[in-house]
Structures are given as C-alpha cells and as structure tokens.
Design an enzyme around this catalytic site. Sequence first.
Site, mmCIF file in Angstrom:
data_model
loop_
_atom_site.group_PDB
_atom_site.id
_atom_site.type_symbol
_atom_site.label_atom_id
_atom_site.label_comp_id
_atom_site.label_asym_id
_atom_site.label_seq_id
_atom_site.Cartn_x
_atom_site.Cartn_y
_atom_site.Cartn_z
ATOM 1 N N GLU A 243 52.550 17.397 11.985
ATOM 2 C CA GLU A 243 52.078 17.512 10.600
ATOM 3 C C GLU A 243 52.793 16.512 9.694
ATOM 4 O OE1 GLU A 243 52.212 21.529 9.172
ATOM 5 O OE2 GLU A 243 52.136 20.939 7.070
ATOM 6 N N ARG A 244 54.106 16.408 9.903
ATOM 7 C CA ARG A 244 54.893 15.582 8.979
ATOM 8 C C ARG A 244 54.672 14.089 9.220
ATOM 9 N NH1 ARG A 244 59.932 19.761 9.480
ATOM 10 N NH2 ARG A 244 59.055 21.239 7.988
#
Length: 389
Positions: A243-244
């Site tokens: 996600e990051r």
Amino acid sequence: MPSPFSEEHQQFRNTVRQFCERELAPHAAEWERDELFPNWVFKRAGELGILGAHYPQDVGGAGGDYWFSVAKSEELPRCNTSGVVMGLLVQSDMATPVINDLGTQEQKDEFLRPAIRGEKIAALAVSEPNAGSDVAAIETVARIDGDDYVIDGSKTFITNGTRADFVTLLAKTDPRSGAHGCSFFLVPTNTKGFQVSKKLKKIGNHSSDTAELHFEAMRVPARYRLGEENLGFMYLMQNFQSERIIACTSAVAGGDRMLGEAIDYARNRNVFGKPIIKREYWQHKVVDLMGKLEAARSLAYRGAEAYNVDKHVNQGPVSLSTVRLISLAKIFVGDVMSEIADQCLQLHGGWGYIEEFPIARAWRDQRLFRIGGGTTETMRYYVAKLMGL
Ligand SMILES: Cc1cc2nc3c(=O)[nH]c(=O)nc-3n(C[C@H](O)[C@H](O)[C@H](O)COP(=O)(O)OP(=O)(O)OC[C@H]3O[C@@H](n4cnc5c(N)ncnc54)[C@H](O)[C@@H]3O)c2cc1C
C-alpha cells in the site's frame, strides 16, 4: 539504477495511459462534482487487465512482477481525479495482496479472482474511530461461535466502503492481547449485521467514497478467516508495504504533473513585463523542486525494487530492511509532495486558489498522502524503532 521497465511494462503502461486519458479523464469534473466515480470503472479496469497484472496467473492475474503495479500507479493520475486513483489502488494493491498471500484456493476463487476482474469491489477495513495509527488498539471483536465468528464493532475512513462487495477486515480475536490478538476476515457486505453507517465528506479526493461501517452480531463463517488466528497484525504490516510503496510511486507521478503544469503556466503568465519563468527566483525554485522530486522518485524506486525482490523474486515475506526503506520513502515523498504542491500553487498566484485550475485540486488531494496508510509521524516512529533508537 537502470530502468526497471521492459518493453512489456511499457505496453502495459500505454494501456493504462489510454484508459485514463480516453475513458476516465473526460468524466473527471463530473465525478468530482458528484463525489463518486461509477462502478463500471472497476469493471473496465479489470477487463483491460489493469487490476491483476502483478498477480499470479492461477488467480486470474498476468503473472507480472511488481514493476507492473508501479507503472500502473504512475499512469493512473492521468485520469485527472485522484479519487479514482485511490479507489483503484485500494482494489488492486491494498485490499487484496493479503488474499493472494494467505488465501485458500476457495477464498481466492470467491474474492480475489472477481476483484482482479473488477466484478467485485474490495475495501480494506482496518481503521476505527478510536484506533488509526495504533492498529493494535482496535476494538472490533470477532468471537468464535460454533462454525462462525460473530463480529461486533465499527470501522471508519474506509475507501470504497459505501459500495464494496466485500471488505478485508481486521478484528480482535483475542481482545486481551493487543497486536497478538488480531485476525483478518473476508466479509461479503451483504452479510446480515453489516451496515454502512455514514458516507464521510472529505476536503479532497472527492470522486472516491469514504465510509464509516458498523457491525452488529455479524455472523461470518470460520472459512472466511484469512490465515492463522491472532497473526493478523503481522499480516497487516506486510500488506501495508504494498500500500505504501504504490502510494509513493503514484504521488511522485502526481508531482511530475504539478510541476509540469506550473512550468507551462509560468511560461505564459507575464509579471512586470516578462514571463514568471524568466524570473530567477522561480527558475531556482523550480530547479530545486525538480531535484527533490527526482530524489523522491529514486527512494520510492529503491523501495519498490526491494519489495519486488522480496515478494516476486524470493517469493517470501517483506524483510525489515525493505520495511525501513519503504517507511523512509513514505516520509520523504510526503514532505516533498507537500512542498511541491504548495510552491506550485504559489506560483499560480490567485489562480492557484481557483477551482478551475488543476493545481487547486491537486494541492487539496495530495494532502492525504501524509495521513493515509500510516502518517508521516508514525513512519518516523517505526523507523526509529527499527534503528533501535
Ligand atoms: C481519505 C482517507 C481514506 C482512508 N482510507 C482508509 C482505508 O481504506 N482503510 C483503512 O483502514 N483506513 C483508511 N484511512 C485511515 C488512515 O489510514 C488513518 O487516518 C491514519 O492511519 C491515521 O489514523 P488516525 O486518523 O486515527 O489518526 P491518529 O492515529 O489519531 O493520529 C493523530 C495524530 O497523532 C500522530 N501520531 C500517531 N502516532 C504517533 C507517534 N507514535 N508519534 C508521534 N505522533 C503520532 C499522527 O501522526 C497524527 O498526526 C483513510 C483515511 C483517510 C483520511
């Protein structure tokens, strides 16, 4: 670093680019106004193979490496409405990696395959009204009862939450045990006891939906638990890395656009008898921002490469050194994007404050980056811990 992109990546990039420019961007203003992009966007992205390029073929993906995801994340901002970028990245890189990592064949067939096709919309339900950064403090409880878990609690800030077909949900299976008492579940949103309690109004990313969810005596079959009981926190930390890093590469591409548009504006707007871009002050400012943007891209690419090696080459978990690199990228990219957005708006003068100029929207939208998926401060806290400080 030599380019990580092959001819195949470039072809895929072109597909995403054409989809964004031809099929999405013409509707951007309308979707921003309506505060929702339509569900067909997921379906169409699935048809074009955009959602599963990095997933294995045996779950309906294309079997590519993580650089396909990076290419996608860099092209999506061309749709001109960040809410769509967020909604699609949640679908492909935030709510579903954990299913690919841990899911049984049954779970993959029921949830991951249709998500990759864009036929089922996915959301990741972790944050709660009383627990965001401190995930171990979540209060949603899943209590075993026969062959089911009974889930009670609430989630908030859930992207795609008003229209998701299923949520990848984190709950406490051992409420006394903090981080060691969390488990993941796949929950179809038509389960009795599942309720969308509120659609939240945001200051930016208007075309995406963000929901508050409530669960009351929600009975979920035990076969919908993902992975081992009580290991959910560890799985989430793995899932966060995808996600990051994908948020980082997409944000840097957004920075490219902000800077490019500001330079175009500065070439054409005269102040005191000459274009703004001929003012040495702005030339130096633009050059400095360009340097920071390239540094941000390099760090994000290092994080992406480390992630790709851990997950796609070694087919293992994300290592702590990769977590450290990705956390550093999230911090640095966030700070650089905020500076670029602010300076590009400033360069536009009053027009930067007027909605019809793209920088006004970009400035609002990018602000989320330093909050969503782990705040900048939380990232610093993690890195300090990893460094043993
Ligand atoms: C538009 C939007 C979409 C989102 N989408 C999703 C989603 O799809 N799914 C999901 O689960 N969540 C989602 N989130 C939630 C997001 O991940 C959280 O907002 C974020 O993790 C921060 O949690 P919080 O808002 O509870 O802030 P808090 O945890 O209350 O933090 C408040 C402040 O305290 C600071 N702080 C926290 N810990 C430390 C520390 N150790 N040291 C110093 N300062 C600290 C924070 O940096 C912040 O400044 C979304 C949020 C938004 C706004």
